[in-house]
Design an enzyme around this catalytic site. Structure first.
Site, PDB file in Angstrom:
ATOM      1  N   LYS A 111       0.786  -1.175  -0.162  1.00 23.33           N
ATOM      2  CA  LYS A 111      -0.117  -0.070   0.051  1.00 23.33           C
ATOM      3  C   LYS A 111       0.880   1.199   0.000  1.00 23.33           C
ATOM      4  O   LYS A 111       0.603   2.382  -0.504  1.00 23.33           O
ATOM      5  CB  LYS A 111      -0.986  -0.115   1.252  1.00 23.33           C
ATOM      6  CG  LYS A 111      -1.958  -1.051   1.019  1.00 23.33           C
ATOM      7  CD  LYS A 111      -3.178  -0.673   1.874  1.00 23.33           C
ATOM      8  CE  LYS A 111      -4.373  -1.416   1.473  1.00 23.33           C
ATOM      9  NZ  LYS A 111      -5.465  -1.408   2.469  1.00 23.33           N
ATOM     10  N   LYS A 192      -5.101 -10.342  -6.262  1.00 28.49           N
ATOM     11  CA  LYS A 192      -6.091 -10.860  -5.556  1.00 28.49           C
ATOM     12  C   LYS A 192      -7.238  -9.909  -5.710  1.00 28.49           C
ATOM     13  O   LYS A 192      -7.008  -8.863  -6.347  1.00 28.49           O
ATOM     14  CB  LYS A 192      -5.996 -10.872  -3.921  1.00 28.49           C
ATOM     15  CG  LYS A 192      -5.831  -9.624  -3.392  1.00 28.49           C
ATOM     16  CD  LYS A 192      -5.868  -9.522  -1.972  1.00 28.49           C
ATOM     17  CE  LYS A 192      -5.842  -7.929  -1.310  1.00 28.49           C
ATOM     18  NZ  LYS A 192      -6.176  -7.804  -0.017  1.00 28.49           N
ATOM     19  N   LYS A 195     -11.421  -4.876  -2.792  1.00 32.75           N
ATOM     20  CA  LYS A 195     -12.673  -3.835  -2.933  1.00 32.75           C
ATOM     21  C   LYS A 195     -12.073  -2.656  -3.228  1.00 32.75           C
ATOM     22  O   LYS A 195     -12.789  -1.613  -3.652  1.00 32.75           O
ATOM     23  CB  LYS A 195     -13.116  -3.845  -1.369  1.00 32.75           C
ATOM     24  CG  LYS A 195     -12.562  -3.819  -0.141  1.00 32.75           C
ATOM     25  CD  LYS A 195     -13.627  -3.684   1.021  1.00 32.75           C
ATOM     26  CE  LYS A 195     -13.307  -4.650   2.278  1.00 32.75           C
ATOM     27  NZ  LYS A 195     -12.345  -4.185   2.962  1.00 32.75           N
TER      28      LYS A 195
HETATM   29  P1  TYM Z   1     -10.265  -6.509   4.688  1.00 31.19           P
HETATM   30  O1  TYM Z   1     -11.626  -5.642   5.073  1.00 31.19           O
HETATM   31  O2  TYM Z   1      -9.619  -6.079   3.732  1.00 31.19           O
HETATM   32  O3  TYM Z   1     -11.026  -8.016   4.274  1.00 31.19           O
HETATM   33  C1  TYM Z   1     -11.980  -8.454   4.963  1.00 31.19           C
HETATM   34  C2  TYM Z   1     -11.625  -9.934   5.088  1.00 31.19           C
HETATM   35  O4  TYM Z   1     -11.874 -10.319   3.858  1.00 31.19           O
HETATM   36  C3  TYM Z   1     -10.609 -11.222   3.430  1.00 31.19           C
HETATM   37  N1  TYM Z   1     -10.402 -11.015   1.928  1.00 31.19           N
HETATM   38  C4  TYM Z   1     -10.221 -11.847   0.965  1.00 31.19           C
HETATM   39  N2  TYM Z   1     -10.490 -13.546   1.364  1.00 31.19           N
HETATM   40  C5  TYM Z   1     -10.126 -14.072   0.173  1.00 31.19           C
HETATM   41  N3  TYM Z   1      -9.870 -13.658  -1.322  1.00 31.19           N
HETATM   42  C6  TYM Z   1      -9.738 -12.135  -1.120  1.00 31.19           C
HETATM   43  N4  TYM Z   1      -9.532 -11.690  -2.640  1.00 31.19           N
HETATM   44  C7  TYM Z   1      -9.917 -11.390  -0.170  1.00 31.19           C
HETATM   45  N5  TYM Z   1      -9.801 -10.091   0.006  1.00 31.19           N
HETATM   46  C8  TYM Z   1     -10.204  -9.892   1.298  1.00 31.19           C
HETATM   47  C9  TYM Z   1      -9.541 -10.789   4.395  1.00 31.19           C
HETATM   48  O5  TYM Z   1      -8.418 -11.518   4.446  1.00 31.19           O
HETATM   49  C10 TYM Z   1     -10.502 -10.569   5.599  1.00 31.19           C
HETATM   50  O6  TYM Z   1     -10.467 -11.451   6.192  1.00 31.19           O
HETATM   51  N6  TYM Z   1      -7.226  -5.696   8.401  1.00 31.19           N
HETATM   52  C11 TYM Z   1      -8.431  -6.407   8.054  1.00 31.19           C
HETATM   53  C12 TYM Z   1      -9.471  -6.078   8.961  1.00 31.19           C
HETATM   54  C13 TYM Z   1      -9.341  -6.287  10.538  1.00 31.19           C
HETATM   55  C14 TYM Z   1      -9.361  -7.458  10.959  1.00 31.19           C
HETATM   56  C15 TYM Z   1      -9.106  -7.135  12.437  1.00 31.19           C
HETATM   57  C16 TYM Z   1      -9.467  -8.989  10.652  1.00 31.19           C
HETATM   58  C17 TYM Z   1      -9.231  -5.418  11.397  1.00 31.19           C
HETATM   59  N7  TYM Z   1      -9.130  -5.963  12.339  1.00 31.19           N
HETATM   60  C18 TYM Z   1      -8.973  -8.111  13.411  1.00 31.19           C
HETATM   61  C19 TYM Z   1      -9.443  -9.861  11.682  1.00 31.19           C
HETATM   62  C20 TYM Z   1      -9.252  -9.491  13.079  1.00 31.19           C
HETATM   63  C21 TYM Z   1      -8.818  -5.988   6.698  1.00 31.19           C
HETATM   64  O7  TYM Z   1      -8.430  -4.964   6.168  1.00 31.19           O
HETATM   65  O8  TYM Z   1      -9.723  -6.813   6.058  1.00 31.19           O
END
Ligand code: TYM
Length: 325
Positions: A111, A192, A195
């Protein structure tokens, strides 16, 4: 009951990757664990956000959590910024994290490379994520593969803290699905699905069916015309097979067999049908929820429960660190 915590950032249109890699598992775990699921809006602030848009996206994400099947009678659903203990423990854990380990996080490096100026929050983000998880004495953290490194860092921070101050935190385990942990872009299957990219390669959970059809029809495949799971050499076809399998509940092997001798057109048609069968009911529930006020009550109750659950850990952390005058 063992505890689960996970979060999703309200920072764009949720994708099929978020659902298949993470949220679907959140739903499945509700009966066997005590679950805490959060709209992590503090995390969204690591990159610039328009205030009104952030508010809208947080509510929209909460509605999507419910629409995919999170049941507020079973799970605690809340907005992170409504539970101040997250930000407070986040600071305390920043003081237990090292520049070197935060600088090694691949998501930060990727990023930071894309941006002209990088906020300190983007850099310290994993310490806040560690706080999210550790506040609830979490046993299991279901996430997609891209978050594995952050959960491993959370474990390191918890172990370091416990070694210095005594057994305060439970050391959590990541739970990464064996299939679908990294759903790829349809247009660039080496990247990947994300969003934030907003390209033809990302299926959004709220895309109209005709948009999804266009995206799947244009999905990049290869010139071999054989439906075979081989992510290394056939990333586009393999990604479609995984999406199809997860949406229809069939195995990849069964699908390889079914589409044997047929072209990619048949695979795309089957994938589209499977995806729509999953997304259309979610979209219908989402529209109902957004048209009612019910969601605000659910979030208020969730935040109250989360505040209560987080309080003992934060109190203990402050005691052992010498902040309990
Ligand atoms: P975020 O918002 O980017 O994504 C949410 C969840 O979706 C999963 N994910 C995917 N899984 C499979 N294929 C993909 N292309 C894909 N894109 C996203 C992510 O792995 C995630 O599980 N930092 C985290 C949010 C967070 C969090 C936490 C997660 C903040 N605190 C504590 C777990 C525990 C994030 O940005 O996820």
């Amino acid at each position: 009951m063992k505890r689960v915590f996970s979060g999703v950032k309200p920072s764009g249109n949720l994708t099929l990757g978020n659902y298949l890699g993470a949220m679907r598992h959140f739903v499945a775990m509700q009966d066997d664990y005590e679950c805490f699921y959060s709209v992590v809006d503090l995390h969204a602030l690591t990159v610039p956000q328009e205030p009104e848009e952030l508010r809208q996206q947080a509510i929209s994400l909460a509605a999507l959590y419910l629409a995919v099947g999170i049941d507020p009678k079973k799970s605690t659903l809340f907005i992170q910024s409504q539970v101040p203990a997250h930000a407070e423990l986040g600071w305390l854990l920043q003081c237990m994290s090292y520049m070197g380990e935060l600088g090694r996080m691949t998501q930060y490096k990727d990023k930071a490379r894309e941006q002209e100026s990088v906020t300190v929050g983007l850099f310290t983000y994993p310490a806040l994520m560690a706080a999210d998880i550790l506040l609830y004495q979490t046993d299991v953290v279901p996430v997609g593969e891209d978050q594995k490194q952050h959960v491993e860092l959370t474990r390191d921070i918890a172990i370091r803290f416990n070694n210095r101050f005594g057994e305060v935190f439970k050391v959590p385990e990541p739970l990464i699905p064996s299939i679908g942990a990294r759903i790829m872009s349809l247009s660039e299957p080496h990247k990947k699905m994300s969003k934030s990219s907003n390209s033809m390669g990302d299926i959004h959970l709220l895309d109209e069916p005709n948009v999804i059809k266009k995206k799947i029809n244009r999905a990049v495949t290869d010139s071999e015309a054989v439906v075979r799971y081989d992510p290394e050499n056939k990333p586009g076809v393999s990604n479609l097979l995984v999406i199809h399998a997860l949406c229809s509940g069939e195995s990849v092997a069964a699908l390889e067999e079914r589409y044997q001798g047929q072209g990619y057109g048949a695979l795309k048609k089957g994938t589209l049908e499977a995806v729509l069968a999953v997304l259309e009911p979610i979209q219908a529930r989402y529209r109902q929820l957004m048209a009612s006020d019910e969601i605000y009550d659910i979030l208020a109750a969730g935040a109250a429960k989360a505040r209560e659950a987080a309080a003992p850990t934060l109190k203990r952390v402050k005691e052992v660190m010498g902040l309990n005058l």
